[in-house]
Enzyme design. Structure first.
Site: not given
Length: 272
Positions: A66, A73-74, A79, A94
């Protein structure tokens, strides 16, 4: 999928854009390599035009990865299940400068995925005409009623038996000997809670017509364990058939631990 012919489009004015992607038929060795996975996702984020801040990737035992790449931007997140050649990916941003098509393509190529499906294209925090965030209607509850265990699947299929094919890769050569394999098969029989049909609990070994390694057969009171191993490939191939339920993941984890392999792949069939 031709991403150039079918570009990903977001139509709503929203605070964020969220893409979920399913990568099938990937290279299991890549999915099991934590460091390589981190490199791939950082590279995809950079290629998309994102500004990478940091990344964190975690290996699971006996396998699985993971990870998340945090961007200005995020994030990019993943996974991976090497045993099923599958990776679940989501990209959230975003900003409006991220090239989702390029990011998805880079990941497809680097993961060596032969089948990629963009499962959801979402606008998050959709803005109304009055400048406020519109409220979404609930899609579903968070219960686990639709999540089936292997035993649930066995029962729902009204199965008579199960077949699990487990391949364990990059085993040390010293583990791929008749004596070592026989000990591993004895552990496997114990895990299956199955008795051997013969007086001695030893498996029967035979030379294959071609290639290296040996074939093996273990007859059980309610099934069989068969397969072969290759010293050249450092791989153990095993088929377990039982006329009753057993947990294929538990069996796979026993084999990879006993053989000291790097990763395994798993296929399961319900026999009716």
């Amino acid at each position: 999928m031709n991403l150039q012919a079918q570009p990903i489009n977001f139509r709503a004015l929203a605070l964020g854009r969220h893409l979920t992607i399913e990568y099938y038929d990937c290279d299991a060795g890549i999915l099991a390599d934590t460091c390589l996975m981190e490199q791939i996702f950082v590279e995809a984020a950079n290629a998309s035009g994102a500004t990478v801040l940091e990344s964190s990737f975690h290996p699971f035992q006996p396998q699985g990865v993971s990870g998340i790449v945090v961007i200005c931007e995020s994030h990019f997140a993943v996974h991976a299940w090497p045993e099923h050649d599958y990776a679940a990916v989501d990209i959230f941003t975003c900003g409006d400068q991220i090239d989702f098509n390029l990011a998805a393509t880079v990941l497809r190529d680097k993961l060596q995925s032969r089948s990629m499906v963009i499962s959801n294209v979402l606008s998050r925090g959709v803005m109304g005409q009055d400048g406020t965030v519109m409220r979404e209607t609930p899609a579903s509850d968070l219960s686990n009623e639709n999540t089936l265990s292997w035993q649930d699947r066995y029962q729902s299929a009204d199965a008579w038996g199960m077949l699990a094919s487990v391949d364990v890769y990059n085993c040390p050569v010293e583990m791929l000997t008749e004596k070592s394999i026989d000990m591993v098969l004895q552990q496997l029989c114990g895990k299956l809670n199955a008795d051997c049909c013969c007086a001695s609990c030893c498996a029967k070994f035979s030379d294959p017509e071609k290639g290296d390694g040996l074939r093996f057969t273990q007859l059980l009171d309610c099934g069989t364990v068969t397969g072969r191993y290759s010293i050249e490939r450092k791989t153990f191939y095993c088929d377990i058939f039982m006329g009753r339920f057993f947990d294929p993941r538990e069996i796979s984890e026993l084999l990879i631990e006993a053989l000291h392999g790097d990763y395994y792949r798993l296929q399961v069939a319900m026999r009716q």
